[in-house]
Design an enzyme around this catalytic site. Structure first.
Site, PDB file in Angstrom:
ATOM      1  N   CYS A  50      -1.208   3.649  -4.292  1.00  0.00           N
ATOM      2  CA  CYS A  50      -0.716   2.547  -3.387  1.00  0.00           C
ATOM      3  C   CYS A  50      -0.946   1.142  -4.053  1.00  0.00           C
ATOM      4  O   CYS A  50      -0.329   0.183  -3.816  1.00  0.00           O
ATOM      5  CB  CYS A  50      -1.471   2.564  -2.152  1.00  0.00           C
ATOM      6  N   GLY A 189      -3.023  11.919   7.287  1.00  0.00           N
ATOM      7  CA  GLY A 189      -3.680  12.374   5.753  1.00  0.00           C
ATOM      8  C   GLY A 189      -5.037  11.982   5.590  1.00  0.00           C
ATOM      9  O   GLY A 189      -5.550  11.448   6.540  1.00  0.00           O
TER      10      GLY A 189
END
Length: 417
Positions: A50, A189
């Site tokens: 990310c 997740g």
């Protein structure tokens, strides 16, 4: 053979740029399977998280054009306009950068634990498709070992925050506590699960979990004592929620302005906070323009984690010393590894000539027995070995010296067909 890393991260590119370079594992694997299509790229590993997207490569000199083309193809084009955000390191600087990344010294959250496993996964994908060889295998084994050493020999990871805990800290700050608040989480997740745990640790009692696969939402809801909701009905559960946190792996916006406008109409003006910690982003930035909505993305967490950095500065100094020791030992190793492909090529050429000549004359001996053949094999191998011994010794002795390039080019020129 040259080592190079090309990439961008949270320090060089904002989230709207980083999300364009976010590539899933399946696409990375598919791209690396065609690595041989790019001139000069012999080995490669792609790291995409990310907060960073990087490609590490072992390549011939002047391979940068191929490297940029590989990245361009991997993300589907458009890199030309975004090259200003890239950084590039070669040789020892490339090694130091990877080791610093793996030790979590280059993370948004200093000491966070996810990056080590992400580096492992990136290396595993590349290795599984044959995209790594002697150079990158050595580099990544050393990097992973150095990362583990930093975590075991320093306290840099003790009580460290993560992106998920930083998001919750932001929520605590903005809502002045979470004991009587409720949240809706998009995603089921690892990131979403960690976020839910942090919410519970801060006293939040009501947590809704939405995921495209309802069974995954139900599984997570059981673990955290929350409630699973169907994806299509999720925003209706936010009618009375105080905060929405998103961390899906979707390649597109999952929360759009028109949906949010409907939500705010139902809430009759009651304000709500969105925290989007996904890359690519889950929440359309236009949502921030809707009255009553406050939207934060992953780049807004930097001020929250600044305190974390200050508290770990002393541990970071110790970690940097460990990293530097690993960098130097790896560079020492590379002095000799860089010659291995050249020496292997030299040996292979000599071996092919030896085998060809034996086959050429073998039929001329009418009584050429197996014992005779074995004797000739041993004798010719010894001749080849003795002829190559001096060039090999000269190459090894020149490793890391100013004569290295001279001997390398000399051997290539003398023995090139």
């Amino acid at each position: 053979m040259h080592l190079i890393v090309l990439g961008l991260n949270y320090k060089t590119a904002p989230v709207e740029v980083r999300e364009k370079f976010s590539v899933c594992a399946k696409s990375i694997k598919r791209g690396l399977e065609h690595l041989e299509d790019y001139d000069g790229l012999n080995e490669a590993v792609v790291l995409s998280t990310c907060n960073r997207s990087e490609i590490y490569a072992a390549c011939v000199d002047g391979c940068e054009k191929s490297l940029y083309q590989f990245v361009n193809d991997l993300i589907g084009g458009g890199t030309e306009e975004l090259e200003q955000y890239f950084y590039k390191f070669t040789g020892e600087s490339c090694v130091r950068h990877l080791f610093t990344v793996t030790a979590s010294l280059d993370s948004l959250v200093l000491g966070e634990g996810q990056i080590l496993s992400q580096v492992k996964d990136a290396y595993s994908i590349a290795k599984s498709v044959g995209a790594t060889g002697t150079i990158l295998n050595t580099l990544f084994h050393k990097a992973i070992t150095s990362g583990k050493t930093v975590r075991t020999e320093t306290k840099i990871a003790y009580n460290s925050v993560s992106v998920s805990s930083a998001a919750v800290d932001l929520a605590v700050e903005k809502l002045q506590g979470l004991q009587d608040k409720s949240a809706l989480l998009f995603g089921a997740g690892k990131m979403a699960f960690l976020t839910a745990q942090h919410l519970k640790d801060h006293g939040m009692q009501k947590i809704f979990v939405a995921n495209h696969h309802i069974e995954r939402a139900e599984e997570m809801a059981v673990k955290i004592g929350g409630e699973a909701v169907a994806w299509e009905d999720a925003l209706h559960k936010a009618d009375k929620a105080d905060i929405i946190i998103t961390s899906t792996g979707a390649p597109h916006y999952v929360i759009k302005p028109w949906q949010t406008q409907q939500l705010m109409t139902r809430r009759e003006g009651r304000e709500i906070i969105f925290i989007d910690i996904a890359v690519p982003r889950d929440v359309d930035p236009e949502v921030a323009k809707i009255k009553g909505v406050t939207l934060y993305n992953i780049d807004d967490l930097e001020s929250v984690v600044e305190l974390n950095k200050k508290a770990r500065r002393e541990e970071a100094i110790a970690a940097e010393k460990i990293v530097e020791d690993f960098v130097q030992s790896t560079m020492e190793r590379f002095k000799y590894l860089t010659f291995q492909p050249l020496m292997a090529d030299l040996s292979n050429r000599a071996e092919k000539i030896r085998e060809r000549e034996i086959k050429r004359v073998a039929h001329k001996f009418s009584n050429f027995t197996d014992d005779d053949k074995k004797l000739v094999e041993q004798m010719t191998k010894m001749i080849v070995r003795k002829l190559l011994r001096l060039p090999m010794m000269k190459l090894n002795a020149s490793a890391g010296t100013r004569d290295e390039e001279f001997y390398t080019e000399a051997v290539r020129a003398l023995f090139r067909e």
